[in-house]
Each structure stands twice: as structure tokens, then as C-alpha cells.
Design a protein around this motif. Sequence first.
Motif, PDB file in Angstrom:
ATOM      1  N   ILE A 436       0.829  -1.198   0.000  1.00  0.00           N
ATOM      2  CA  ILE A 436       0.000   0.000   0.000  1.00  0.00           C
ATOM      3  C   ILE A 436       0.866   1.251   0.000  1.00  0.00           C
ATOM      4  O   ILE A 436       0.583   2.231  -0.699  1.00  0.00           O
ATOM      5  N   LEU A 437       1.947   1.242   0.795  1.00  0.00           N
ATOM      6  CA  LEU A 437       2.763   2.441   0.954  1.00  0.00           C
ATOM      7  C   LEU A 437       3.641   2.727  -0.254  1.00  0.00           C
ATOM      8  O   LEU A 437       3.839   3.892  -0.625  1.00  0.00           O
ATOM      9  N   ALA A 438       4.189   1.678  -0.870  1.00  0.00           N
ATOM     10  CA  ALA A 438       5.134   1.884  -1.973  1.00  0.00           C
ATOM     11  C   ALA A 438       4.538   2.674  -3.141  1.00  0.00           C
ATOM     12  O   ALA A 438       5.186   3.591  -3.664  1.00  0.00           O
ATOM     13  N   PRO A 439       3.310   2.350  -3.583  1.00  0.00           N
ATOM     14  CA  PRO A 439       2.758   3.134  -4.700  1.00  0.00           C
ATOM     15  C   PRO A 439       2.556   4.610  -4.376  1.00  0.00           C
ATOM     16  O   PRO A 439       2.484   5.434  -5.291  1.00  0.00           O
ATOM     17  N   LEU A 440       2.468   4.965  -3.097  1.00  0.00           N
ATOM     18  CA  LEU A 440       2.340   6.376  -2.734  1.00  0.00           C
ATOM     19  C   LEU A 440       3.552   7.168  -3.191  1.00  0.00           C
ATOM     20  O   LEU A 440       3.448   8.365  -3.490  1.00  0.00           O
ATOM     21  N   ALA A 441       4.704   6.522  -3.228  1.00  0.00           N
ATOM     22  CA  ALA A 441       5.919   7.198  -3.688  1.00  0.00           C
ATOM     23  C   ALA A 441       5.783   7.623  -5.140  1.00  0.00           C
ATOM     24  O   ALA A 441       6.314   8.672  -5.540  1.00  0.00           O
ATOM     25  N   ASP A 442       5.066   6.818  -5.936  1.00  0.00           N
ATOM     26  CA  ASP A 442       4.870   7.175  -7.342  1.00  0.00           C
ATOM     27  C   ASP A 442       4.061   8.462  -7.460  1.00  0.00           C
ATOM     28  O   ASP A 442       4.331   9.306  -8.323  1.00  0.00           O
ATOM     29  N   PHE A 443       3.055   8.623  -6.592  1.00  0.00           N
ATOM     30  CA  PHE A 443       2.244   9.845  -6.625  1.00  0.00           C
ATOM     31  C   PHE A 443       3.047  11.056  -6.164  1.00  0.00           C
ATOM     32  O   PHE A 443       2.856  12.169  -6.651  1.00  0.00           O
ATOM     33  N   ALA A 444       3.925  10.856  -5.176  1.00  0.00           N
ATOM     34  CA  ALA A 444       4.712  11.960  -4.630  1.00  0.00           C
ATOM     35  C   ALA A 444       5.969  12.237  -5.447  1.00  0.00           C
ATOM     36  O   ALA A 444       6.739  13.133  -5.118  1.00  0.00           O
ATOM     37  N   ASP A 445       6.198  11.435  -6.484  1.00  0.00           N
ATOM     38  CA  ASP A 445       7.354  11.599  -7.360  1.00  0.00           C
ATOM     39  C   ASP A 445       8.668  11.445  -6.598  1.00  0.00           C
ATOM     40  O   ASP A 445       9.613  12.213  -6.789  1.00  0.00           O
ATOM     41  N   VAL A 446       8.713  10.448  -5.720  1.00  0.00           N
ATOM     42  CA  VAL A 446       9.953  10.102  -5.020  1.00  0.00           C
ATOM     43  C   VAL A 446      10.180   8.605  -5.227  1.00  0.00           C
ATOM     44  O   VAL A 446       9.235   7.865  -5.502  1.00  0.00           O
ATOM     45  N   PRO A 447      11.412   8.136  -5.122  1.00  0.00           N
ATOM     46  CA  PRO A 447      11.665   6.706  -5.338  1.00  0.00           C
ATOM     47  C   PRO A 447      11.039   5.842  -4.258  1.00  0.00           C
ATOM     48  O   PRO A 447      10.928   6.253  -3.100  1.00  0.00           O
ATOM     49  N   ARG A 448      10.654   4.652  -4.627  1.00  0.00           N
ATOM     50  CA  ARG A 448      10.061   3.733  -3.652  1.00  0.00           C
ATOM     51  C   ARG A 448      11.059   3.342  -2.568  1.00  0.00           C
ATOM     52  O   ARG A 448      10.660   2.961  -1.469  1.00  0.00           O
ATOM     53  N   SER A 449      12.342   3.429  -2.880  1.00  0.00           N
ATOM     54  CA  SER A 449      13.346   3.102  -1.871  1.00  0.00           C
ATOM     55  C   SER A 449      13.257   4.042  -0.681  1.00  0.00           C
ATOM     56  O   SER A 449      13.614   3.667   0.443  1.00  0.00           O
ATOM     57  N   LEU A 450      12.766   5.271  -0.892  1.00  0.00           N
ATOM     58  CA  LEU A 450      12.606   6.215   0.217  1.00  0.00           C
ATOM     59  C   LEU A 450      11.522   5.729   1.175  1.00  0.00           C
ATOM     60  O   LEU A 450      11.645   5.870   2.393  1.00  0.00           O
ATOM     61  N   VAL A 451      10.474   5.123   0.630  1.00  0.00           N
ATOM     62  CA  VAL A 451       9.420   4.548   1.465  1.00  0.00           C
ATOM     63  C   VAL A 451       9.987   3.402   2.303  1.00  0.00           C
ATOM     64  O   VAL A 451       9.680   3.272   3.490  1.00  0.00           O
ATOM     65  N   VAL A 452      10.817   2.580   1.682  1.00  0.00           N
ATOM     66  CA  VAL A 452      11.444   1.474   2.413  1.00  0.00           C
ATOM     67  C   VAL A 452      12.298   2.003   3.552  1.00  0.00           C
ATOM     68  O   VAL A 452      12.245   1.502   4.684  1.00  0.00           O
ATOM     69  N   THR A 453      13.089   3.044   3.282  1.00  0.00           N
ATOM     70  CA  THR A 453      13.955   3.613   4.309  1.00  0.00           C
ATOM     71  C   THR A 453      13.142   4.225   5.440  1.00  0.00           C
ATOM     72  O   THR A 453      13.459   4.026   6.623  1.00  0.00           O
ATOM     73  N   ALA A 454      12.090   4.974   5.102  1.00  0.00           N
ATOM     74  CA  ALA A 454      11.249   5.581   6.136  1.00  0.00           C
ATOM     75  C   ALA A 454      10.528   4.516   6.945  1.00  0.00           C
ATOM     76  O   ALA A 454      10.412   4.626   8.177  1.00  0.00           O
ATOM     77  N   TRP A 455      10.054   3.463   6.266  1.00  0.00           N
ATOM     78  CA  TRP A 455       9.374   2.379   6.981  1.00  0.00           C
ATOM     79  C   TRP A 455      10.299   1.673   7.954  1.00  0.00           C
ATOM     80  O   TRP A 455       9.953   1.461   9.118  1.00  0.00           O
ATOM     81  N   GLN A 456      11.487   1.276   7.492  1.00  0.00           N
ATOM     82  CA  GLN A 456      12.375   0.512   8.364  1.00  0.00           C
ATOM     83  C   GLN A 456      12.901   1.378   9.509  1.00  0.00           C
ATOM     84  O   GLN A 456      13.217   0.867  10.587  1.00  0.00           O
ATOM     85  N   SER A 457      12.976   2.678   9.296  1.00  0.00           N
ATOM     86  CA  SER A 457      13.372   3.588  10.375  1.00  0.00           C
ATOM     87  C   SER A 457      12.313   3.595  11.471  1.00  0.00           C
ATOM     88  O   SER A 457      12.645   3.597  12.665  1.00  0.00           O
TER      89      SER A 457
END
Length: 512
Positions: A436-457
Amino acid sequence: MSTNQASTRTEDEAPPPKRGFRFPSALTVLAIVTIAVWGLTFAIPAGEYQLGEDGKPVAGTYHHTKSPEDFVQRLNDLFLSPVNGLYGLKDAQSGQVAPDNTGDLYGSAAVFLFVLAIGAFITVVFATGALDRGIARLAHRLRTRGAVLIVAIMTVFAILGSVEGFAEETLGFYGLVVPLMLALGYDRMVATGTIILGAGVGVLCSTVNPFATGVASSAADISLGDGIVLRLLMLIVLTTVTILYVVRYARRVKADPSRSLVGFLPGDREKAEAAATGSEPPPLTRIHRIVLVVVTITFVFMIFAIIPWAQVLSGDADADPYDWELGWSFPELAAMFIVAAVIVGVLARLGEKKLAETIIQGAADFISPALIIMLARGVTVIMNNTQVTDTVLHSMEGAVSDASSAMFGILIFVVNLPLAFLIPSTSGHATLAMPILAPLADFADVPRSLVVTAWQSASGWMNLWVPTTAVIMGGVSLAKVGYNQYLRFAAPLLAILFVLICAFVAVGSGLS
């Protein structure tokens, strides 16, 4: 009642244990979540986005659709959710997931096997005694240099936490580290902080940790190496801050023992003297050195094999891979760790029988996180088959589209904090939330890896203090310090790390 009377109680006369609330295990939590999500699919309307040429949802194209399943089909999804979570196949035409479909693998079979493989490898390594003795010799060699010892242990633990999720394994080191810290004039809280925070900050800043970054990257449909530069910078900075925090407290207690948050128990001084005068641990044998070299080579090669070097070195996310890039993922890594486990066992001369038993035991010990991954993936199958995933995504799209790219990373971090409390298993949390969270990065125009980093943090930060993990509660119990005392000790550092994490994910979002 006198002490003598109390001590002579028989087991039959012992008072019954007090009954109280115990937080359910991750497996139970995910079972509850599965049923709850299945029930919510009856209330959440079905919908879908139009997909672009890259297969990603296009912002602003969401529309409601008729639910593709009736009650019987939904009941079947609930019944088969663990099976679909392991090896369900997604039909290219209908988008439905089922174990007897033809299409791409939607289940987590590759990650499931990878977890078992690395469990076998880690267990074989510990069976050789090389890692335990290496750390013991390091601690003994630095026993007269307290600050250096703290820095060394925390650095080693942080690296292990970042690379392979070294957490529960730390419980075996309290018997060594506690008396050493007492011998150096420190208290039990220094030992507790050295172990818990050392490994914990490494897991928080996981670079290629298969149980955090690996599972999340797989669920986000990106490479394990994506975003590794930002995570490496976080590891360096946050580990340094954490080490300085523990060293500062240690020096304060040594200069003035009355400032200790936990004080000293009867017998602590005797244990300190024993540690100070204790004999040197046995030296590393030739086999131990060879095993440690093989372990180092294995993890270094894993990092090399998964990093998209052309993208990292060129800065172009669409760069064609170099000819020498391996581009490995979970199937290759699972095979590598199985082979590495056999190589270590052969070099350590464990023998055929013991090696086979150790590999089996290692896989068995790691079956719990593997099952958690399977169950969590089963939840996403239920949401996929009822077509409510895009509806949930659409409900969050508005908030993301209105947020700046820098604020986006912070929002993902904050949103995951309560989820990390409910699901302390990093692998389960990642598999459940990332689709659910990863596709949000596509809308915000940021890489999905940023979602992974924020999640694991978020997951790592919570697991530095929440009472739902064996690492925290088992650690404070072994060190004989109160959980409330540990919270008092760690609270200022947690606040500092919170601010630093927000800064890193904000800058990471802004620079992407």
C-alpha cells in the motif's frame, strides 16, 4: 513469613502465577489482522486505478468498480490466504490471485525460502564458535580501555544488525558484557545500552538486512540495493550518535557512581574483580579465522551482487546495468546462503551428521519469521482479490499529493510508528504495509526506496524500546535492570534519533 520458611516451600505450595495481559505474538496479531481486513472488505468499496506503461498506478485515475467476488469466493480467499501468501499466482488478465492460476508469482515463496536459508547459514556459523570467540577476545583485549571497548562492541553489533538483522542473537552476550562493564567501573545500564542500542541502531539503519530491507524491497517491487547510499549515511551518523550517548553516560557513572540510574547489586563488585582478573579467552584457531573470513566474504559478495551499480554510480535510475552486474535477488541469495552454510560446515569440520542437523535446526529456528511473511502476504491477497487495495491507496493519495516531497518521507515514517508497535516483526510489518505504501511514492514523485527507508526507520526506532520484543524484555531481564529504568535511560536518545530520522528522510525525499 520468614525467609527460611519461604525458601522451604515445595513446588506444590508455591503460589500460582499471576495472570495478566500478555501482548499476543506476531502470528496471532497477523491472524487477527487477516480476519479484520477480510471483514472490512465488505465495507470498503472496490475500485482501481488506470496503469501506466510502467505498470504503476496513474494519479487521478481512480474509479469505483463492481466487486469481482461474491461471499463464497471471499470466504475461499480467507481460507486460502496462507497458501496464496506463499505461492499464489496472479492471473495476467483478471488480476486475481490463486494457487492454481497461471501467471506471475504473487506469493512470498522466494522470500520464505531466503529466510530459511539465511537462518541455516547463521546457525551453522554460531555452531562453529568462531563469532562468539572473536567477540570474547575483542572484549578481553580491550577490557582496560572502557570507552574503546564500548565503541568496538557497539560498532560490531551495529554492522551485524545492519547487514543481517542481528538482534535476538545479542541475548547470548549479556553473561560476557555485564561483568566486563562492571570490571571497568560502569553499571549494568552501560552493558544494556551497549548491547541493545548497538544492535538496535544497526537494524534501524539496515543497509541490506534481509529481514527488514530485503522483505520490504521485495514487497515494494524494487531491488534490495535501491536507496543503499542514504541508508549507509544514516548508519554512520546514527550509530556515531548512539555510541557517543552511551559513552557519555558510562563516563559519568564511572566518575560518580551515585549518578547511576540502576545502582549496583550485591555481588557486582565481586563479579567485576573476577572479570578484571579472569583468564584470557582461548585464541582463535585456524578454523575460526577461516570461518570468519568466509562469513565476511559471503556478506560482502551479497552486497556486491544486489547493488544496481550503474544506477548508483551514474545517478540515473534508468541506467542500463553494467555487463559485470549480477542483479541478484532472493532466489540467488537463498541458494548462496545454503551453499555458504555447507562450505562453513565443511571448513569447520562439523561432520556430515552435525552439519545436516544444524542446517535443519537453523531453518527451524527461522520458521517463525518465514510464516509471518507468508501470513502478511496473504492479507494483501485478500485485498487484491476484492479490489480494495486501490481504494485504500486512493484515500491516502490526497494527503500525499498535497504534501511536499520532503514532508512525504516524514509522513511515511510517522504513519508506520503505530503499525510497528502492533506488529513488532519487521518482516511481517513490511509485507503487510509495503504494497500500500510503496505506490504512494509514485504519486509523490519520489523513489520507492525512500518509502522502504522511512518504513524501516519507524520499525527500528520503535523496536529500541517497545515491550513487545524479546530483545528488549529479555535483555533487561538478563542484565537485571528495570524496564522503566531502561526507558528513562534511552528516552533522550530516542528523541534525538527521532529528529535525525525525520531530517534524513526529508532530505532524501527532497533530493530525489
